[in-house]
Design a protein around this motif. Structure first.
Motif, PDB file in Angstrom:
ATOM      1  N   ALA A 111       0.807  -1.287  -0.171  1.00 52.90           N
ATOM      2  CA  ALA A 111      -0.052   0.065  -0.087  1.00 52.90           C
ATOM      3  C   ALA A 111       0.793   1.342   0.086  1.00 52.90           C
ATOM      4  O   ALA A 111       0.671   2.152  -0.769  1.00 52.90           O
ATOM      5  N   HIS A 112       2.084   1.208   0.648  1.00 54.77           N
ATOM      6  CA  HIS A 112       2.859   2.254   0.596  1.00 54.77           C
ATOM      7  C   HIS A 112       3.979   2.348  -0.340  1.00 54.77           C
ATOM      8  O   HIS A 112       5.000   3.155  -0.395  1.00 54.77           O
ATOM      9  N   SER A 113       3.794   1.431  -1.344  1.00 55.64           N
ATOM     10  CA  SER A 113       5.046   1.448  -2.280  1.00 55.64           C
ATOM     11  C   SER A 113       5.034   2.323  -3.473  1.00 55.64           C
ATOM     12  O   SER A 113       6.086   2.466  -3.941  1.00 55.64           O
ATOM     13  N   THR A 119      -0.049  -2.031  -6.100  1.00 57.72           N
ATOM     14  CA  THR A 119      -1.305  -1.357  -5.824  1.00 57.72           C
ATOM     15  C   THR A 119      -2.410  -1.736  -6.562  1.00 57.72           C
ATOM     16  O   THR A 119      -2.373  -2.666  -7.606  1.00 57.72           O
ATOM     17  N   GLY A 120      -3.557  -1.263  -6.354  1.00 56.71           N
ATOM     18  CA  GLY A 120      -4.740  -1.300  -7.294  1.00 56.71           C
ATOM     19  C   GLY A 120      -5.032  -2.836  -7.207  1.00 56.71           C
ATOM     20  O   GLY A 120      -5.551  -3.461  -6.037  1.00 56.71           O
ATOM     21  N   ILE A 199      17.364  -1.075  -0.239  1.00 56.33           N
ATOM     22  CA  ILE A 199      16.197  -1.195  -1.117  1.00 56.33           C
ATOM     23  C   ILE A 199      15.329  -2.373  -0.523  1.00 56.33           C
ATOM     24  O   ILE A 199      15.697  -3.138   0.185  1.00 56.33           O
ATOM     25  N   MET A 200      13.830  -2.201  -0.710  1.00 58.27           N
ATOM     26  CA  MET A 200      12.892  -3.009  -0.390  1.00 58.27           C
ATOM     27  C   MET A 200      12.232  -3.477  -1.555  1.00 58.27           C
ATOM     28  O   MET A 200      11.888  -2.570  -2.428  1.00 58.27           O
ATOM     29  N   PHE A 201      11.679  -4.710  -1.574  1.00 59.44           N
ATOM     30  CA  PHE A 201      11.096  -5.210  -3.013  1.00 59.44           C
ATOM     31  C   PHE A 201      10.503  -6.581  -2.416  1.00 59.44           C
ATOM     32  O   PHE A 201      10.406  -7.249  -1.236  1.00 59.44           O
ATOM     33  N   ARG A 247      14.562   3.895   3.675  1.00 60.78           N
ATOM     34  CA  ARG A 247      14.575   4.125   5.013  1.00 60.78           C
ATOM     35  C   ARG A 247      13.468   4.999   5.379  1.00 60.78           C
ATOM     36  O   ARG A 247      12.655   5.139   6.476  1.00 60.78           O
ATOM     37  N   PRO A 248      13.131   6.058   4.238  1.00 60.87           N
ATOM     38  CA  PRO A 248      11.769   6.978   4.499  1.00 60.87           C
ATOM     39  C   PRO A 248      10.635   6.188   4.579  1.00 60.87           C
ATOM     40  O   PRO A 248       9.648   6.523   5.524  1.00 60.87           O
ATOM     41  N   LEU A 249      10.398   5.085   3.843  1.00 66.11           N
ATOM     42  CA  LEU A 249       9.094   4.147   4.123  1.00 66.11           C
ATOM     43  C   LEU A 249       9.132   3.432   5.296  1.00 66.11           C
ATOM     44  O   LEU A 249       7.937   3.299   6.023  1.00 66.11           O
TER      45      LEU A 249
END
Length: 393
Positions: A111-113, A119-120, A199-201, A247-249
């Motif tokens: 949801a926050h990506s 999303t969707g 990174i996040m994936f 990190r911001p996420l």
């Protein structure tokens, strides 16, 4: 761990046939309670010790809207309802409550990506449990707290990243599942002096470069779909990227990530308290001399629940004091689960020492609540760090 599935059709047929999230938390929680007390209660021992993965129950919970409240693909977020749904399930089965949390936070990443591929439609399918996902943030969260080194490494190759490394255990997985992970990006020789970042994936379990391996047997919760995962040149393109940099996420979702875990501790504690009342008529004349009696624990748990719900009303609030309060309720959820489970064992006596006893199972579940990341010691370390940072020099 070998995958054994429950019967999805049986579990789904036993609850109301909702195919969309239910409007209103009360209706959703009522159905969740029915699922927990019905099909889930019937197989809780098979989940705990037999390695049965309750896919049918998880799908039923998705149809009831249990995974949609904090994601709200079509409305307002309600972290309180999401936490209460986990608590209702954890009251009966801590393992399934934990898998709910895994699926919930995977949805949180999606949801926050800000990635249309995650999303969707993909998020709606996730919220409805048409697809199932997990989380591999135990090691990264410890890394960010200075406890462990990062286990996954990524390097930039053309327009994508290739990720390598191994994680000892990731939960709520299967061959068609997916999970969110974080890797440290190796320095690019073409950009000397560039700052390191992560990174996040999303990892698709059936994709090239991904292998699942058996884990050692745990003392409880064998049916949680927990596997060791190895990535070998796993390709992360734009369609699989959650955040770069990450990190911001993490700062944005950290409080919600931790608050959702409170449902596990609150639910396990409530189940233990309920079991104390079950033997009160028969053993109350001697149990009255024990500490941590059910009425005392219930009052404490109710107060913790109220504090948690108040924090859940503003899950994206920033500030050190808010995060300290979130860490504190999470720590309290661990502590009261431990105390309630142990007290329930003492209230039941020898019958609670049987391996088949629900009381014995909750003791082991309470241990898990206290060690799953962030563990109790991790929580206290972070609270101490935040307190030190807030004290004027």
């Amino acid at each position: 761990m070998s995958i054994v599935l429950d019967n999805p059709d049986t579990a789904i047929a036993s609850c109301a046939p909702f195919v969309q999230p239910v409007a209103g938390a009360g209706a959703m929680l009522g159905i969740v309670r029915d699922i927990a007390d019905g099909p889930l209660a019937q197989q809780v021992e098979d989940i705990d010790r037999g390695g049965v993965y309750p896919q049918g129950v998880l799908t039923s919970l998705g149809r009831a809207g249990a995974f949609a409240a904090h994601l709200a693909p079509d409305g307002e977020v309600d972290y309180g309802a999401a936490i209460q749904a986990i608590a209702e399930v954890s009251r009966v089965c801590g393992a399934t409550g934990f898998m709910m949390w895994c699926h919930d936070v995977c949805g949180l990443y999606m949801a926050h990506s800000d990635n249309p591929a995650l999303t969707g439609t993909a998020l709606r399918d996730h919220a409805a449990a048409n697809t199932l996902g997990g989380t591999a943030l135990s090691n990264p969260m410890k890394h960010f707290a200075g406890i462990e080194s990062m286990l996954l490494r990524a390097r930039k190759v053309g327009g994508e990243y290739l990720v390598n490394g191994a994680l000892p255990w990731v939960s709520n997985l299967g061959t068609t599942h997916y999970f969110g992970a974080i890797a440290t990006v190796d320095p690019d020789p073409a950009e000397p002096g560039a700052p390191a970042h992560e990174i996040m994936f999303m990892v698709q379990c059936g994709a090239d470069g991904v292998s699942l391996r058996d884990c050692p047997s745990f003392s409880a919760m064998e049916g949680t779909g927990t596997w060791g995962v190895r990535l070998k040149d796993y390709a992360v393109g734009a369609d699989r990227m959650i955040a770069d940099p990450v990190r911001p996420l993490i700062e944005r979702i950290r409080a919600g990530f931790i608050l959702l875990q409170c449902g596990m501790g609150i639910g396990v504690a409530q189940g233990a308290i309920d079991s104390m009342w079950h033997v009160e008529d028969q053993l109350g004349h001697v149990n009255q001399f024990l500490d941590d009696r059910p009425d005392e624990l219930q009052a404490e748990l109710d107060a913790l629940h109220a504090r948690t719900m108040a924090l859940a009303a503003t899950p994206y609030e920033s500030g050190s004091q808010f995060l300290i309060d979130v860490l504190d309720v999470r720590a309290h959820a661990s502590e009261i689960a431990l105390r309630a489970a142990q007290s329930a064992l003492l209230h039941h006596g020898a019958r609670g020492y049987l391996l088949s006893s629900a009381v014995q199972r909750r003791v082991r579940e309470s241990h898990f609540v206290a060690i799953v990341t962030p563990a109790l010691k991790h929580l206290r370390k972070e609270m101490a760090r935040l307190h030190e940072r807030s004290v004027p020099a």
